[in-house]
Scaffold this motif. Structure first.
Motif, short mmCIF file in Angstrom:
data_model
loop_
_atom_site.label_atom_id
_atom_site.label_comp_id
_atom_site.label_asym_id
_atom_site.label_seq_id
_atom_site.Cartn_x
_atom_site.Cartn_y
_atom_site.Cartn_z
N GLY A 174 62.97 26.02 57.11
CA GLY A 174 62.95 24.63 56.64
C GLY A 174 63.22 24.54 55.16
N GLY A 176 65.94 23.00 53.81
CA GLY A 176 67.33 22.75 53.47
C GLY A 176 67.80 23.59 52.30
N ARG A 178 66.53 24.01 49.48
CA ARG A 178 65.48 24.72 48.75
C ARG A 178 65.33 26.17 49.21
NH1 ARG A 178 62.33 19.94 49.75
NH2 ARG A 178 61.99 18.70 47.88
N HIS A 210 56.88 26.28 59.24
CA HIS A 210 57.73 25.41 58.43
C HIS A 210 57.24 25.45 56.98
CE1 HIS A 210 59.43 21.66 56.80
NE2 HIS A 210 60.41 21.89 57.66
N TRP A 296 59.02 21.15 64.91
CA TRP A 296 59.74 21.02 63.64
C TRP A 296 61.07 21.78 63.57
CZ3 TRP A 296 60.43 25.86 61.88
CH2 TRP A 296 59.45 26.83 62.12
N GLY A 299 64.34 19.63 63.33
CA GLY A 299 64.47 19.00 62.02
C GLY A 299 64.84 19.99 60.93
N ALA A 300 64.31 21.21 61.02
CA ALA A 300 64.66 22.23 60.03
C ALA A 300 66.13 22.60 60.14
CB ALA A 300 63.78 23.47 60.24
N ALA A 302 68.54 20.60 61.33
CA ALA A 302 69.31 19.44 60.88
C ALA A 302 69.36 19.38 59.36
CB ALA A 302 68.71 18.17 61.45
N GLU A 303 68.23 19.64 58.72
CA GLU A 303 68.17 19.62 57.26
C GLU A 303 69.07 20.70 56.66
OE1 GLU A 303 64.69 19.11 53.86
OE2 GLU A 303 64.23 20.21 55.70
N ALA A 304 69.04 21.89 57.26
CA ALA A 304 69.89 22.97 56.77
C ALA A 304 71.37 22.66 56.99
CB ALA A 304 69.53 24.28 57.47
N ASP A 306 72.71 19.65 57.05
CA ASP A 306 73.08 18.64 56.05
C ASP A 306 73.35 19.28 54.69
OD1 ASP A 306 72.82 16.64 57.90
OD2 ASP A 306 70.81 16.04 57.27
N GLY A 307 72.51 20.25 54.33
CA GLY A 307 72.69 20.90 53.05
C GLY A 307 73.96 21.72 52.98
#
Length: 317
Positions: A174, A176, A178, A210, A296, A299-300, A302-304, A306-307
């Protein structure tokens, strides 16, 4: 409100932890070498923790209600922390790792195959310490990461004049952009590009957490908890490398391609040739509610994604 010192805390989990401490109303002092700036609202002290006298000088006469040590990797660093923070704080929390249970790096008591390991599997109260090893050598320290963490826990457990707890973190996902480890990005890039993923012949599962949940648990262990000793930090539910890539495939519509690693060849991260799980029973009994990985993981991913798609030269550009 508590006065809390964070050693490290300027990257990934540390950033999330500091944000949570501030949001909870605590006064935060951040100690690092100055490579990364401190966020607004934080007192920033620049010092190299490996220079004991410089660290003590930077702290001056400051005292704290608790200290969170994000970057303690050896018994030498732990012993210096005992000397520098003795009399400055009643509570000290160290971020440790699932790697203390790595059977490839230590002779550990046998347990039935597949058993989630309790904290007692590695007891810092009686773990042997070798201060004479070349812990100041960066290459040696990196190669002996697991043992360095075990011995650091042992020193702080046995020698500290303050209450000491260690949080043994599972593999972290998780965050992204970061997440500077690049491990989740490794899989996303290979799935989206159709590149083969190198895995063991029979990959074994492990436990994960996460990044936000780990930051929450560290906040709880520091500001609310009064326990001592190690506590395992992992979500419920095991994942293996196929589970991880399936979650990526579900959001990209791409089918992963695999290649079995040759004997002695390094496989992709999170492909394990041994069962690698911890028990989170103690954390629950102490009062920290843990999630399930299935809650989670999408979502983890999806965030990655997007990044990565937002970065030049990454998939989707």
């Amino acid at each position: 409100m508590q006065r809390i010192c964070v050693i490290g805390g300027s990257r990934y989990i540390g950033v999330l932890l500091v944000q949570r401490l501030l949001a909870a109303g605590h006064r935060v002092t951040l100690v690092n070498r100055g490579s990364f700036p401190a966020p607004p609202g934080v007192e920033h002290l620049v010092a190299d923790r490996d220079d004991e006298s410089a660290l003590a000088a930077a702290l001056g006469s400051r005292t704290f209600d608790a200290v969170i040590d994000q970057f303690c990797y050896s018994p030498v660093q732990a012993a210096a922390a005992v000397r520098v923070f003795g009399g400055r704080t009643p509570r000290y929390v160290m971020t440790s790792t699932i790697e203390v249970y790595n059977p490839a790096t230590a002779e550990l008591p046998a347990v039935p195959h597949g058993t989630p390991l309790p904290e007692s599997r590695v007891d810092p109260a009686d773990w042997p310490v070798r201060m004479d090893l070349p812990w100041h050598d960066a290459e040696y320290l990196d190669a002996h990461y697991s043992e360095g963490k075990r011995q650091a826990e042992a020193v702080l457990t046995r020698e500290a004049g303050f209450a000491f707890a260690s949080v043994r973190a599972a593999h972290v996902l998780g965050g992204g952009a970061r997440d500077f480890t690049g491990r989740l990005a490794h899989y996303i890039e290979r799935v989206t590009r159709g590149t083969e993923i190198t895995v063991h012949a029979e990959p074994k599962p492990s436990v994960f957490i996460h990044c936000g949940e780990l930051a929450d648990l560290l906040l709880w262990a520091t500001a609310a908890g009064d326990f001592t000793g190690p506590v395992n930090a992992c979500s419920d539910g095991l994942l293996d490398v196929y589970d991880l890539t399936a979650a990526i495939a579900a959001q990209t519509g791409r089918r992963p391609r695999y290649r079995t690693a040759a004997p002695g060849e390094e496989a992709s991260p999170y492909s394990f040739d041994r069962h690698y799980a911890m028990s989170n029973t103690r954390a629950r009994e102490l009062g920290f509610p843990l999630s399930r990985t299935t809650d989670w993981l999408p979502g983890a991913v999806a965030e990655a994604l997007d990044g990565l798609t937002a970065a030049p030269g990454r998939p989707g550009n």
